[in-house]
Design an enzyme around this catalytic site. Structure first.
Site, PDB file in Angstrom:
ATOM      1  N   ASP A   8     -73.362  -7.363  95.306  1.00  0.00           N
ATOM      2  CA  ASP A   8     -72.033  -6.859  95.631  1.00  0.00           C
ATOM      3  C   ASP A   8     -71.696  -7.333  97.035  1.00  0.00           C
ATOM      4  O   ASP A   8     -72.449  -7.073  97.983  1.00  0.00           O
ATOM      5  CB  ASP A   8     -72.002  -5.335  95.585  1.00  0.00           C
ATOM      6  CG  ASP A   8     -72.024  -4.785  94.161  1.00  0.00           C
ATOM      7  OD1 ASP A   8     -72.102  -5.597  93.217  1.00  0.00           O
ATOM      8  OD2 ASP A   8     -71.981  -3.554  94.003  1.00  0.00           O
ATOM      9  N   ASP A 129     -64.808   0.175  82.555  1.00  0.00           N
ATOM     10  CA  ASP A 129     -65.352   1.318  83.286  1.00  0.00           C
ATOM     11  C   ASP A 129     -64.960   2.593  82.556  1.00  0.00           C
ATOM     12  O   ASP A 129     -63.766   2.843  82.322  1.00  0.00           O
ATOM     13  CB  ASP A 129     -64.808   1.344  84.722  1.00  0.00           C
ATOM     14  CG  ASP A 129     -65.110   0.062  85.483  1.00  0.00           C
ATOM     15  OD1 ASP A 129     -66.151  -0.560  85.180  1.00  0.00           O
ATOM     16  OD2 ASP A 129     -64.329  -0.309  86.373  1.00  0.00           O
TER      17      ASP A 129
END
Length: 239
Positions: A8, A129
């Site tokens: 990330d 998600d």
């Protein structure tokens, strides 16, 4: 099962967020290429990179660092964060990314997303998600008032093959993935390949997912917090 190490990126640093909170970012490395090299040397040829700046700002920000990783290591990269239009997706795939992951676009600009699927097929991965069983978007603050069947059907019709699915309650928590969720999704949508994302805490979680014949899993914080080694990750990796 394919095991995909995750990076990330936030301001060019390798970080992890806790449940998506930018105020709870832990920096693990200031050099993304160095981090990716560890994965390459261990035997991984495909990694997962999220542009956290891009996810927040709505435009891909860390392309320079992603390109450095691809060019210097000759490694395959799937990436997401800030991909909002067909042109965004096209630009990234033209820059040498193997796959792009889109989530907000699929919710807010479905026509654009279907164009991406039409042109790029399995190079386009849906980032889904889930929050309490519903599709979450807008920094996970909003949920879509639509069933998963209705949400996914038009994409499946246009050739969607792979879904990277994150249970928002598990992301970055090291509490273990929602294995029941992935089992149910795989049974409900047998033609889709699901990549589990969020919550992996140790090698036992990988074994559980493998025993369920899951297609893939992304491993991030568990590795960075030394709860699982690259060698253990490779044990369950068949890619």
């Amino acid at each position: 099962m394919i095991v995909i190490p995750a990076i990330d990126l936030l301001d060019g640093n390798v970080v992890r967020l806790h449940k998506g909170d930018y105020d709870e970012a832990t920096i693990y490395n200031h050099n993304p290429v160095e981090e990716a090299q560890k994965f390459k040397e261990a035997g991984f040829n495909h990694i997962h990179i999220v542009d956290l700046n891009g996810a927040k700002e709505g435009k891909f920000v860390n392309l320079k660092h992603v390109k450095q990783i691809i060019d210097s290591l000759d490694i395959s990269v799937q990436t997401g964060g800030g991909i909002r239009s067909f042109e965004d997706a096209q630009m990234l795939l033209d820059q040498g990314l193997s796959n792009i992951i889109c989530s907000s676009m699929a919710v807010k600009s479905p026509g654009e997303w279907l164009k991406v699927l039409d042109k790029y097929g399995d190079r386009a991965i849906l980032g889904m998600d889930l929050k309490n069983g519903k599709v979450a978007y807008g920094g996970w603050l909003e949920t879509l008032d639509k069933s998963l069947e209705d949400f996914l059907a038009p994409m499946i019709d246009r050739g969607l093959s792979t879904v990277l699915c994150t249970d928002t309650s598990k992301d970055g928590t090291l509490e273990g993935p929602n294995v029941n969720l992935y089992k149910e999704l795989s049974e409900q949508f047998p033609d889709l390949n699901f990549i589990a994302s969020g919550g992996v805490s140790d090698a036992d979680d990988l074994k559980t997912l493998q025993d369920q014949n899951q297609y893939g899993v992304v491993v991030g914080r568990a590795y960075y917090e030394e709860k699982i080694s690259l060698e253990e990750m490779l044990t369950y990796h068949s890619g």
